[in-house]
Design a protein around this motif. Structure first.
Motif, PDB file in Angstrom:
ATOM      1  N   VAL A 155       0.813  -1.208   0.000  1.00  0.00           N
ATOM      2  CA  VAL A 155       0.000   0.000   0.000  1.00  0.00           C
ATOM      3  C   VAL A 155       0.851   1.265   0.000  1.00  0.00           C
ATOM      4  O   VAL A 155       0.546   2.210  -0.735  1.00  0.00           O
ATOM      5  CB  VAL A 155      -0.965  -0.008   1.205  1.00  0.00           C
ATOM      6  CG1 VAL A 155      -1.740   1.295   1.265  1.00  0.00           C
ATOM      7  CG2 VAL A 155      -1.925  -1.197   1.110  1.00  0.00           C
ATOM      8  N   PRO A 156       1.957   1.344   0.786  1.00  0.00           N
ATOM      9  CA  PRO A 156       2.792   2.552   0.722  1.00  0.00           C
ATOM     10  C   PRO A 156       3.314   2.842  -0.678  1.00  0.00           C
ATOM     11  O   PRO A 156       3.379   4.001  -1.084  1.00  0.00           O
ATOM     12  CB  PRO A 156       3.940   2.238   1.693  1.00  0.00           C
ATOM     13  CG  PRO A 156       3.356   1.270   2.659  1.00  0.00           C
ATOM     14  CD  PRO A 156       2.419   0.421   1.846  1.00  0.00           C
ATOM     15  N   ALA A 157       3.686   1.792  -1.418  1.00  0.00           N
ATOM     16  CA  ALA A 157       4.170   1.988  -2.787  1.00  0.00           C
ATOM     17  C   ALA A 157       3.063   2.542  -3.674  1.00  0.00           C
ATOM     18  O   ALA A 157       3.302   3.420  -4.513  1.00  0.00           O
ATOM     19  CB  ALA A 157       4.691   0.667  -3.354  1.00  0.00           C
ATOM     20  N   ALA A 158       1.841   2.041  -3.495  1.00  0.00           N
ATOM     21  CA  ALA A 158       0.724   2.534  -4.297  1.00  0.00           C
ATOM     22  C   ALA A 158       0.436   4.000  -3.994  1.00  0.00           C
ATOM     23  O   ALA A 158       0.173   4.804  -4.901  1.00  0.00           O
ATOM     24  CB  ALA A 158      -0.518   1.682  -4.034  1.00  0.00           C
ATOM     25  N   LEU A 159       0.495   4.364  -2.710  1.00  0.00           N
ATOM     26  CA  LEU A 159       0.263   5.757  -2.338  1.00  0.00           C
ATOM     27  C   LEU A 159       1.375   6.651  -2.872  1.00  0.00           C
ATOM     28  O   LEU A 159       1.127   7.770  -3.334  1.00  0.00           O
ATOM     29  CB  LEU A 159       0.176   5.876  -0.815  1.00  0.00           C
ATOM     30  CG  LEU A 159      -1.020   5.189  -0.155  1.00  0.00           C
ATOM     31  CD1 LEU A 159      -0.903   5.240   1.365  1.00  0.00           C
ATOM     32  CD2 LEU A 159      -2.326   5.826  -0.611  1.00  0.00           C
ATOM     33  N   CYS A 160       2.593   6.146  -2.827  1.00  0.00           N
ATOM     34  CA  CYS A 160       3.732   6.901  -3.343  1.00  0.00           C
ATOM     35  C   CYS A 160       3.596   7.086  -4.854  1.00  0.00           C
ATOM     36  O   CYS A 160       3.910   8.152  -5.407  1.00  0.00           O
ATOM     37  CB  CYS A 160       5.020   6.152  -3.011  1.00  0.00           C
ATOM     38  SG  CYS A 160       6.515   7.104  -3.277  1.00  0.00           S
ATOM     39  N   MET A 161       3.103   6.060  -5.526  1.00  0.00           N
ATOM     40  CA  MET A 161       2.900   6.130  -6.967  1.00  0.00           C
ATOM     41  C   MET A 161       1.879   7.209  -7.313  1.00  0.00           C
ATOM     42  O   MET A 161       2.053   7.966  -8.285  1.00  0.00           O
ATOM     43  CB  MET A 161       2.427   4.770  -7.485  1.00  0.00           C
ATOM     44  CG  MET A 161       2.335   4.667  -8.990  1.00  0.00           C
ATOM     45  SD  MET A 161       1.780   3.023  -9.524  1.00  0.00           S
ATOM     46  CE  MET A 161       3.177   2.011  -9.042  1.00  0.00           C
ATOM     47  N   SER A 162       0.824   7.304  -6.522  1.00  0.00           N
ATOM     48  CA  SER A 162      -0.193   8.327  -6.792  1.00  0.00           C
ATOM     49  C   SER A 162       0.404   9.715  -6.615  1.00  0.00           C
ATOM     50  O   SER A 162       0.088  10.647  -7.365  1.00  0.00           O
ATOM     51  CB  SER A 162      -1.395   8.135  -5.872  1.00  0.00           C
ATOM     52  OG  SER A 162      -1.060   8.373  -4.525  1.00  0.00           O
ATOM     53  N   MET A 163       1.296   9.856  -5.627  1.00  0.00           N
ATOM     54  CA  MET A 163       1.936  11.145  -5.408  1.00  0.00           C
ATOM     55  C   MET A 163       2.800  11.530  -6.609  1.00  0.00           C
ATOM     56  O   MET A 163       2.796  12.681  -7.054  1.00  0.00           O
ATOM     57  CB  MET A 163       2.798  11.093  -4.149  1.00  0.00           C
ATOM     58  CG  MET A 163       3.505  12.401  -3.823  1.00  0.00           C
ATOM     59  SD  MET A 163       4.747  12.179  -2.530  1.00  0.00           S
ATOM     60  CE  MET A 163       5.907  11.107  -3.375  1.00  0.00           C
ATOM     61  N   ILE A 164       3.533  10.559  -7.153  1.00  0.00           N
ATOM     62  CA  ILE A 164       4.385  10.827  -8.320  1.00  0.00           C
ATOM     63  C   ILE A 164       3.539  11.284  -9.500  1.00  0.00           C
ATOM     64  O   ILE A 164       3.850  12.274 -10.170  1.00  0.00           O
ATOM     65  CB  ILE A 164       5.183   9.570  -8.710  1.00  0.00           C
ATOM     66  CG1 ILE A 164       6.159   9.193  -7.606  1.00  0.00           C
ATOM     67  CG2 ILE A 164       5.942   9.796 -10.010  1.00  0.00           C
ATOM     68  CD1 ILE A 164       6.839   7.877  -7.836  1.00  0.00           C
TER      69      ILE A 164
END
Length: 337
Positions: A162-171
């Protein structure tokens, strides 16, 4: 005893007494129905065994000491079993919760990735991106402006779930909010680096390569942030070269600078952007060399960009016995005319 316990005690005593007297199937049916009552009252396995032992001693007070001893042993076994069973149930519930969270994250990621590959003359573009697990750490991005430039990005988030997915949305949203920087890859990475440094945990890192293709002059400007170097295929010499980039991973320091490079793209030339899941393919004998990846791409040069990406993925998947060890992203950009 509470009222419910007395009720269960009497019910079970009646069923067991009837079975001992008649040995009938009707009593067995009643026992099956009684199990539903146990579930309703949330009775544990060891509590049921204790109930059974108590009722048996009431109905058959003259049981041999050996039988009583075996009942005591069974009760101790079921106490341990009950504790282990509850722990197992707790872990299973937790796993279901994690699976649900991963499913949400995976769906979020799919919504963040581009829906379509750009169809812009004179380029032929192909992309193959496959997650090694439910949630990928790889991200790719296209953007097109009204000044005849097409942007390409491939990123790798060092972190999963989930942290990677949230980070991806930020990018994604950070890149979408910086349209004025799209023609300058180094400036885009500098802006993105400041966003990442301020908003993600120090335990997570992001590598990226970003390039902007000038559709009128056929010049590819690119810059990298600690990302796996891509390849450049030069049609006139029939040779591959590394797309060397230097730069810190995103988020290490707010003041990071990124060097910009450029390449003149001729007809038939190919730009290859990728994640390290392509070049660091792990087989039983170790990692494959970058030169082997170049050979795979070369063997499919007669195909379309999408077919090249698909076939290279298929070959690398086979090398890993159809079980990816890392996320795989391969982008092929070829100038046709």
């Amino acid at each position: 005893m509470e009222k419910t316990d007395i009720s269960l005690h009497e019910m079970y005593k009646s069923i067991l007494e009837g079975y001992l007297l008649t040995n009938s199937e009707h009593c067995l049916y009643e026992a099956q129905q009684f199990s539903r009552e146990l579930i309703k009252e949330n009775m544990s396995p060891e509590e049921m065994v204790n109930l059974h032992v108590t009722v048996v001693q009431e109905l058959i007070p003259s049981l041999p000491p050996e039988v009583l001893a075996t009942n005591e042993l069974l009760l101790e076994v079921m106490v341990g079993y009950g504790l282990a069973y509850r722990e197992h149930q707790s872990l299973r519930d937790r796993q279901k919760q994690l699976d649900s969270e991963f499913a949400v994250a995976a769906k979020m990621q799919q919504q963040l990735l581009p829906k379509d590959v750009p169809r812009v003359e004179p380029l032929d573009i192909g992309i193959k991106s496959v997650a090694a697990s439910a949630v990928s750490g790889d991200y790719y991005h296209f953007n097109e402006d009204d000044q005849w430039h097409l942007g390409f990005a491939v990123a790798d988030i060092i972190g999963k779930g989930v942290p990677a997915a949230l980070c991806m949305s930020m990018i994604k949203y950070a890149m979408d909010s910086l349209p004025e920087q799209r023609l300058q890859p180094s400036a885009l990475l500098e802006n993105l680096n400041r966003v990442v440094e301020q908003n993600i945990s120090s335990t997570m890192f992001i590598t990226m390569i970003y390039g902007s293709y000038d559709l009128q002059n056929h010049i590819f400007h690119y810059s990298g942030a600690g990302h796996e170097p891509g390849f450049y295929y030069q049609a006139t010499s029939d040779q591959f070269f590394d797309l060397e980039t230097k730069g810190l991973v995103l988020g290490l320091t707010k003041k990071a600078k990124f060097q910009e490079y450029q390449a003149k793209v001729e007809i038939g030339d190919i730009i290859v952007l990728l994640s390290d899941g392509v070049t660091e393919c792990r087989t039983e004998s170790g990692f494959i060399e970058r030169s082997e990846v170049m050979k795979l791409i070369r063997s499919y040069l007669h195909l379309s960009a999408q077919e090249i990406a698909e076939n290279v993925y298929s070959d690398i998947e086979k090398l890993q016995n159809f079980q990816l060890k890392d996320d795989f992203t391969l982008m092929i950009i070829r100038r046709d005319v």
